[in-house]
Design an enzyme around this catalytic site. Structure first.
Site: not given
Ligand code: NAD
Ligand code: LMR
Length: 330
Positions: A11-13, A98, A105, A129, A131, A159, A187
């Site tokens: 998800g590097a971009a 859900r 995913n 990371t 979700n 968190d 989470h």
């Molecule tokens: P984003 O949509 O900006 O970026 C996600 C990226 O993942 C996109 O560029 C997409 O093209 C890429 N992607 C999708 N499927 C893929 C695959 N199969 N292989 C490689 N890349 C893929 O989202 P974000 O804001 O960067 O958030 C990423 C994730 O982190 C989300 O699931 C978000 O809910 C989660 N998140 C988790 C926490 C935590 O505390 N655990 C906190 C914030 C966000």
């Molecule tokens: C967060 O805790 O900020 C994220 O997991 C929220 C979300 O649903 O991406």
């Protein structure tokens, strides 16, 4: 200088990637003496954007950045990876239930688990990371039978950090005074941020909070921390990114290099049955970390209130596990 460490990021971009990559490349994950080779995975349509991010990484001329590989095939990108930060995930879109989200995913994390199993280095360590982070980690782990289960972890450090910030603000202390914070469970909004073992400048946090402590704990502290992700989405129009990247660094750095002596951190790790959490679930615990390993802190007293909160979040994790088991993903 040490030998370069290969750090894969998926998800590097994306939003988180845009903060995370620059911090890893500048040495904040592994230190200024350890060069990193970034191995960046994206889906095909996002590769062009990723090329732009790579141009910016180049333009920073980071002394610790030893190389960058990008691609859309996890079997290639994970080749030789020592660390994998699985950030990319499918967000919930309109009308998606859900179950649909778990299935979408599931496809990503089964493929990535297998690719890690077949191509990563023997010392691979994985932080999820994306979700739903705990269950995505469970899926990846289940599809990587040759990698020890303890190498798969999920992020609850955001968190944990949120809980520290809320407590410090309440008592008017610097965040550095707050120690022994714990996040239990998933989470998600069911997580349990536990104040009973936390300390402020060495003093029990529940006492430090003052007379309205219990009311604040139940009606302000817990919901504020547990719903912070949603509050940020509401305010910013997109989910937390820089703070999530920062927590991903904190989690993985502490795991690899060790956390502060005398304190602990929260990590979602494979349960060994500690604190009555069903064995095998990836649930958040207080852990101490050292030399690339971690141990769940043992012997904490859990009162009835905490027991109920932990059980509720763990029940949600068990439901998610059952759902992905039914889908044949684990
Ligand atoms: P984003 O949509 O900006 O970026 C996600 C990226 O993942 C996109 O560029 C997409 O093209 C890429 N992607 C999708 N499927 C893929 C695959 N199969 N292989 C490689 N890349 C893929 O989202 P974000 O804001 O960067 O958030 C990423 C994730 O982190 C989300 O699931 C978000 O809910 C989660 N998140 C988790 C926490 C935590 O505390 N655990 C906190 C914030 C966000
Ligand atoms: C967060 O805790 O900020 C994220 O997991 C929220 C979300 O649903 O991406």
């Amino acid at each position: 200088m040490n030998a370069p460490v290969k750090v894969a990021v998926t998800g590097a971009a994306g939003q988180i990637g845009y903060s995370l990559l620059f911090r890893i490349a500048s040495g904040e994950l592994l230190g200024k003496d350890t060069p990193v080779e970034l191995r960046l995975l994206e889906i095909t349509p996002a590769l062009k954007t990723l090329e732009g991010v790579v141009m910016e990484l180049d333009d920073c001329a980071f002394p610790t950045l030893a190389g960058i590989e990008i691609g859309d095939d996890p079997n290639v990108v994970f080749d030789g990876a020592n660390v994998a930060l699985l950030v990319g995930a499918r967000p919930r879109s309109k009308g998606m239930e859900r179950g649909d989200l778990l299935e979408a995913n599931g496809a990503i994390f089964t493929a990535q688990g297998r690719a890690l199993n077949d191509h990563a280095a023997d010392d691979i360590r994985v932080t999820v990371t994306g979700n739903p982070a705990n269950t995505n980690a469970l899926i990846a782990r289940s599809n990587a039978p040759d990698i020890p289960a303890e190498r798969f972890t999920a992020l609850t450090r955001l968190d944990h950090n949120r809980a520290i910030a809320q407590l410090a603000a309440k008592v008017g202390a610097p965040v550095t005074d707050v120690t022994h914070m714990t996040i239990w469970g998933n989470h998600s909004a069911t997580q349990y941020p536990d104040l009973f073992h936390a300390k402020v400048a060495g003093r029990n946090a529940a006492e430090a909070v003052g007379d309205d402590g219990r009311e604040w704990l139940e009606n302000t502290f817990i919901p504020t921390v547990a719903k912070r992700g949603a509050a940020i989405i509401e305010a910013r129009g997109s989910s937390s990114a820089a703070s999530a990247a920062s927590a991903t660094i904190d989690h993985t750095r502490d795991w690899l290099l060790g956390s502060a002596e005398g304190d602990w951190v929260s990590m979602a790790v494979t349960s060994d049955g500690s604190y009555g959490v069903a064995e095998g679930l990836i649930s958040s615990f207080p852990v101490t970390t050292r030399d690339g390993g971690y141990e769940i802190v043992q012997g904490l007293d859990i009162d009835d209130f905490s027991r109920g909160r932990i059980d509720a979040s763990v029940a949600e994790l068990a439901e998610e596990r059952d759902a992905v088991t039914q889908l044949g993903l684990v």
